[in-house]
Design a protein around this motif. Structure first.
Motif, PDB file in Angstrom:
ATOM      1  N   ARG A  27      24.791 -38.314  74.561  1.00 29.46           N
ATOM      2  CA  ARG A  27      25.422 -39.587  74.591  1.00 29.46           C
ATOM      3  C   ARG A  27      24.602 -40.758  75.331  1.00 29.46           C
ATOM      4  NH1 ARG A  27      31.585 -37.771  74.409  1.00 29.46           N
ATOM      5  NH2 ARG A  27      32.007 -38.342  72.204  1.00 29.46           N
TER       6      ARG A  27
ATOM      7  N   HIS B 193      21.201 -47.767  72.246  1.00 26.79           N
ATOM      8  CA  HIS B 193      22.094 -49.311  72.406  1.00 26.79           C
ATOM      9  C   HIS B 193      21.383 -50.287  73.070  1.00 26.79           C
ATOM     10  CE1 HIS B 193      25.965 -50.918  72.173  1.00 26.79           C
ATOM     11  NE2 HIS B 193      25.733 -51.605  73.182  1.00 26.79           N
TER      12      HIS B 193
ATOM     13  N   ASN C  41      35.775 -44.951  69.649  1.00 29.84           N
ATOM     14  CA  ASN C  41      35.847 -45.609  71.043  1.00 29.84           C
ATOM     15  C   ASN C  41      35.336 -47.191  70.894  1.00 29.84           C
ATOM     16  OD1 ASN C  41      36.859 -43.479  72.505  1.00 29.84           O
ATOM     17  ND2 ASN C  41      34.779 -42.787  72.850  1.00 29.84           N
ATOM     18  N   THR C  42      34.149 -47.227  70.040  1.00 31.62           N
ATOM     19  CA  THR C  42      33.865 -48.462  69.899  1.00 31.62           C
ATOM     20  C   THR C  42      34.840 -49.643  68.750  1.00 31.62           C
ATOM     21  OG1 THR C  42      31.498 -47.747  69.798  1.00 31.62           O
ATOM     22  CG2 THR C  42      31.671 -49.813  69.080  1.00 31.62           C
TER      23      THR C  42
ATOM     24  N   THR D 248      23.007 -44.305  74.335  1.00 25.41           N
ATOM     25  CA  THR D 248      23.248 -45.401  75.284  1.00 25.41           C
ATOM     26  C   THR D 248      21.731 -45.959  75.500  1.00 25.41           C
ATOM     27  OG1 THR D 248      25.099 -44.250  76.330  1.00 25.41           O
ATOM     28  CG2 THR D 248      23.916 -46.066  77.603  1.00 25.41           C
TER      29      THR D 248
ATOM     30  N   LYS E 180      29.416 -38.678  67.022  1.00 29.00           N
ATOM     31  CA  LYS E 180      29.016 -39.933  66.652  1.00 29.00           C
ATOM     32  C   LYS E 180      30.349 -40.750  66.218  1.00 29.00           C
ATOM     33  CE  LYS E 180      26.866 -43.315  65.127  1.00 29.00           C
ATOM     34  NZ  LYS E 180      26.560 -44.516  65.950  1.00 29.00           N
TER      35      LYS E 180
ATOM     36  N   GLU F 203      21.442 -47.778  67.653  1.00 30.64           N
ATOM     37  CA  GLU F 203      21.900 -46.588  67.757  1.00 30.64           C
ATOM     38  C   GLU F 203      22.098 -45.772  66.628  1.00 30.64           C
ATOM     39  OE1 GLU F 203      26.085 -45.435  70.263  1.00 30.64           O
ATOM     40  OE2 GLU F 203      25.510 -47.716  70.338  1.00 30.64           O
TER      41      GLU F 203
ATOM     42  N   GLU G  38      33.293 -39.816  67.348  1.00 27.86           N
ATOM     43  CA  GLU G  38      33.993 -40.152  68.762  1.00 27.86           C
ATOM     44  C   GLU G  38      33.792 -41.479  69.272  1.00 27.86           C
ATOM     45  OE1 GLU G  38      34.295 -37.069  71.248  1.00 27.86           O
ATOM     46  OE2 GLU G  38      35.273 -35.743  69.836  1.00 27.86           O
ATOM     47  N   ASP G  39      32.281 -41.630  69.264  1.00 29.82           N
ATOM     48  CA  ASP G  39      31.476 -43.024  69.595  1.00 29.82           C
ATOM     49  C   ASP G  39      32.083 -44.222  68.872  1.00 29.82           C
ATOM     50  OD1 ASP G  39      30.129 -41.895  71.588  1.00 29.82           O
ATOM     51  OD2 ASP G  39      28.314 -41.778  70.421  1.00 29.82           O
TER      52      ASP G  39
ATOM     53  N   ASN H 298      37.451 -36.788  74.492  1.00 30.59           N
ATOM     54  CA  ASN H 298      36.129 -36.505  74.386  1.00 30.59           C
ATOM     55  C   ASN H 298      35.353 -35.472  74.732  1.00 30.59           C
ATOM     56  OD1 ASN H 298      36.039 -39.719  73.557  1.00 30.59           O
ATOM     57  ND2 ASN H 298      36.150 -40.441  75.630  1.00 30.59           N
TER      58      ASN H 298
END
Length: 634
Positions: A421, A428, A492-493, A425, A486, A462, A488-489, A343
Motif C-alpha cells: 500500500r 498516488h 476506502n476511497t 501511496t 485494491k 495508482e 479495499e483501497d 483492513n
C-alpha cells in the motif's frame, strides 16, 4: 491527504495544517540546521529513504534570502494597495486595459512570493511540528502573510464591482484574454462577497479563529500517545498496526486507540463544535444555503453533480462494501469481522517489505509504459530530492503532495514503511506531483486545480501501477491478495469518503440548531458507519470515538467527496484508455496541463465523459463491482 494552496484572500495560503507526532524539544541551533534540508535515512529492510531538500525554497529559517523576501513583499503589498485601490474600474475601461493587465501581473508576482514563504513554513512544520522553533516560525509566518494579504484583499472585491460588459470587453482581445479563466473564476464568487471592511475583519480574525483551532487540533493530536504492548506509540504506527498480519496486534492497537480517544473526547468535541459554528457564521453572512455549498464553489462543481455522486454511491453500498466485507468474513471463517480486521491483509498476502529502490522502479516503469514524459517528470522527484519518505518522530502522519509555487516545484511527503500500500501511496502522490508540474506554466493564479479534478491524476497514477503489478502476477493466491487490497483501497476511497461526507453533513446541519454533545457526534458517526460498512463488520464498543482523528473534518470541511469523485472519474477514464486508439496519453497530459483554466465538463469532453450524467457515476462504480465479482470467482 493531498496538500493544496488556497486563494490569497482565504489565506493560510500554503500552511501544512497536519496532525503530527511529538518529539523532544530541539535547540534553536539544531532546528536552524534541520530547516535547511533533510538527509537520507538508512533502513536495513528498505534501503536509503530520501529526505527532501527545502533549500530550493529557502536555505534556512534565518537565511538572508527569506528575510529579503519578507521585507520586499511587505513593502510591495502596501504599494500595490496604494497604487490600485479604487482605480480598477477606470483601468478596465481604458482601451485594451493595459493598466489592469499590469495590476494583475503584479498581483500574481506577489502571490508567488507569498506562496513560496508559506510553503516553506508549512513544509517545515509538517516534518516536525513539535520542535518549538519550527512551530514558532510557522506561526510567525502565518501572521506575517495574513498581515501582507490584508493589503491585497481589496483586489478580488473591486474586480467584482466592475461592470460585466466593461470587463468582458477588456478580456475579449489582447493580452488580458490570457487571464480570462482566472477572472471568470473570481466572478463566480461575486454573489458571496461582503463589504470590504467585513472581508478584512474575517481575514484578520482567521489567525485567532479557524487557523488557531486548526493548529490546536494538530498539536493535540501530535501529543497523543497510545499504549501498545508496553510501548507508547504515536498515532501513525498505531494506525499502521490495524493492517498488521497478526490479529492480536490489530486488536491491541484498536483498543489502544479507543482508550486514548475516549480520554480526549472533550477537547475534540469542543474543536468540532467551534469550527462548525465558525463555518455556519461565515456561510450565513455570505449567503450560502446548503452546508456544503462553499466547498462546491471552491471545487467549481455544481451541487447537483455532487448529489448525484453521493446518491449513486450510497445506493451501491450493498453491492460494494456490504458484499465485499461479507466475502472477507467468509475467507476468515466468520460471519462478522470486528472493525479492527476490516483492513487486515489476507493470510496469503506477502508481508515482505518492498525496498525503496524497488518501489521507485515499479512506479516509474508503470508511468513510463503509459507515457515516457510522465515517467521523466516523476523521476525528477527522486533525483532532485523532492520527496521526504522516512517515518520520523514529530513528522505528520499520512502523505501529501504540495505544489508550492510555479517558480519552484512540488514536494511529496510520505511515511514509507515498505508495504504494498505504501507503493500505491507513492504512485498516488507522484500523480499529484506530475499534475502540479504540468500545470505550473499557467502561473500562480491559474495553476491550482479544484480538488475534484486534482484527485484524478493521483488515482490514475495508482491505477497504472496496480494494473502493471497485477499483470506481472501469475500466482493465483497473490493475485487474489492484490485484488482484495485494491478493492479495499477503492472502498476506502469511495464508500468510506462518502460516509465521511454524510457524517459531516449531519454534524454541520445539526450544529445550526445548537451545540452538539459528544454523544450526538458519536451517534452520527455510528449511524453512517453501520450504513456504509454493512452487517458483516462488527462495530464494537469504542469505535464510536474514531471520528476524532480525521483531519479533513477540521482543516477542509467537505473535502472528502473529492476522493470519491476522483476515483469514479478515473475508473471511467481508465475504461476509455483500455479501448482507446493512439493519442490517449497526449490528451490525458493536456488535461493535466490545463490546471485550473477549464471546467470539469470541458476537460472531460475529449474523452466522451460527462460528470453531470448519473450514468457516469454508475460506470465508475461498476469497475469495483467487477473486481469483487472476480474475487468471488477465485
Amino acid at each position: 491527504s493531498p496538500f493544496f494552496p488556497h486563494r490569497l484572500h482565504s489565506m493560510a495560503r500554503a500552511s501544512a495544517k497536519r496532525a503530527v507526532k511529538t518529539a523532544k524539544p530541539a535547540s534553536r541551533k539544531a532546528s536552524a540546521a534541520k530547516a535547511k534540508a533533510k538527509t537520507k535515512t538508512r533502513s536495513p529492510a528498505l534501503g536509503d529513504l530520501p529526505g527532501w531538500n527545502l533549500a530550493d525554497l529557502y536555505p534556512g529559517i534565518d537565511s538572508p534570502e527569506l528575510k529579503r523576501d519578507l521585507d520586499r513583499v511587505a513593502t510591495e503589498c502596501v504599494a500595490f494597495e496604494t497604487d490600485y485601490k479604487g482605480k480598477l474600474a477606470e483601468l478596465a475601461a481604458a482601451p485594451g486595459a493595459p493598466g489592469l493587465l499590469a495590476a494583475i501581473k503584479r498581483y500574481e508576482a506577489l502571490d508567488d512570493v507569498l506562496g513560496r514563504i508559506g510553503s516553506y513554513a508549512g513544509l517545515l512544520y509538517a516534518t516536525d511540528s513539535t520542535d518549538p522553533v519550527t512551530a514558532k516560525f510557522y506561526g510567525d509566518m502565518n501572521e506575517r502573510i495574513t498581515a501582507d494579504v490584508s493589503h491585497l484583499l481589496f483586489f478580488d472585491l473591486e474586480l467584482n464591482r466592475i461592470d460585466d460588459a466593461v470587463l468582458d470587453t477588456a478580456m475579449r482581445d489582447g493580452p488580458l484574454a490570457h487571464y480570462r479563466p482566472w477572472l471568470e473564476d473570481v466572478r463566480k464568487e461575486k454573489p458571496y462577497q461582503l463589504e470590504d471592511r467585513v472581508e478584512l475583519l474575517f481575514h484578520e480574525k482567521s489567525v485567532t479563529g479557524r487557523a488557531a483551532w486548526n493548529r490546536l487540533f494538530d498539536e493535540t493530536m501530535a501529543s497523543l500517545r497510545f499504549k501498545v504492548g508496553g510501548k507508547e506509540l504515536s498515532i501513525e504506527p498505531t494506525l499502521n498496526l490495524l493492517a498488521d498480519h497478526d490479529g492480536k496486534k490489530r486488536k491491541v492497537a484498536a483498543q489502544a486507540l479507543v482508550t486514548t480517544f475516549k480520554a480526549n473526547l472533550r477537547p475534540f468535541t469542543q474543536i468540532t463544535n467551534t469550527l462548525a459554528k465558525d463555518k455556519e457564521i461565515s456561510d450565513r453572512w455570505r449567503g450560502f444555503e446548503d452546508v456544503a455549498d462553499s466547498r462546491h464553489l471552491s471545487n467549481r462543481v455544481e451541487r447537483e453533480v455532487v448529489d448525484a455522486l453521493v446518491e449513486s454511491v450510497r445506493a451501491a453500498y450493498p453491492r460494494l462494501s456490504h458484499r465485499y466485507y461479507a466475502l472477507k468474513a467468509k475467507w476468515y471463517g466468520k460471519k462478522r469481522l470486528p472493525y479492527w480486521d476490516r483492513n487486515a491483509p489476507l493470510p496469503q498476502a506477502s508481508m515482505k517489505p518492498v525496498p525503496w529502490a524497488q518501489a521507485r522502479a515499479t512506479v516509474l516503469s508503470a508511468y513510463g509504459a503509459f507515457s515516457p514524459r510522465m515517467a521523466e517528470i516523476a523521476d525528477d522527484f527522486f533525483e532532485k530530492r523532492w520527496i521526504d519518505a522516512p517515518v520520523r518522530d514529530g513528522k505528520q502522519s499520512g502523505a501529501f503532495a504540495h505544489p508550492t509555487v510555479p517558480s519552484a516545484h512540488p514536494y511529496v511527503m510520505l511515511n514509507y514503511q515498505g508495504k504494498t500500500r505504501d507503493v500505491m501511496t507513492l504512485a498516488h502522490e507522484l500523480g499529484h506531483g506530475v499534475h502540479q508540474v504540468l500545470a505550473a506554466p499557467n502561473g500562480p493564479l491559474m495553476a491550482p486545480t479544484p480538488l475534484t479534478l486534482a484527485e484524478t491524476a493521483s488515482v490514475f497514477g495508482e491505477m497504472l501501477t496496480f494494473k502493471k503489478l497485477l499483470a506481472q502476477t501469475t500466482d493465483k493466491k497473490q493475485r487474489k491478495a492484490m485484488l482484495a487490497a485494491k478493492v479495499e483501497d477503492m472502498i476506502n476511497t469511495v464508500v468510506r469518503q462518502i460516509a465521511f461526507y454524510t457524517f459531516e453533513r449531519k454534524v454541520h446541519t445539526e450544529r445550526r440548531k445548537g451545540e452538539l454533545t459528544t454523544e450526538q457526534i458519536c451517534n452520527f458517526w455510528m449511524e453512517v458507519q453501520h450504513e456504509s460498512l454493512g452487517p458483516a463488520i462488527e462495530l464494537k464498543p469504542g469505535y464510536e470515538t474514531f471520528w476524532v482523528y480525521i483531519p479533513h473534518f477540521i482543516h477542509s470541511p467537505f473535502y472528502v467527496y473529492a476522493y470519491a469523485f476522483g476515483d469514479c472519474l478515473v475508473n471511467s477514464l481508465y475504461a476509455v484508455y483500455e479501448h482507446a486508439d493512439e493519442g490517449f496519453a497526449e490528451r490525458y497530459l493536456d488535461m493535466l496541463a490545463a490546471g485550473g483554466t477549464k471546467h470539469h465538463a470541458e476537460l472531460l469532453k475529449p474523452f466522451g465523459l460527462d460528470a453531470r450524467d448519473p450514468a457516469f457515476w454508475q460506470g465508475g462504480l461498476s469497475v469495483i463491482e467487477r473486481m469483487i465479482g472476480e474475487l468471488e470467482g477465485l
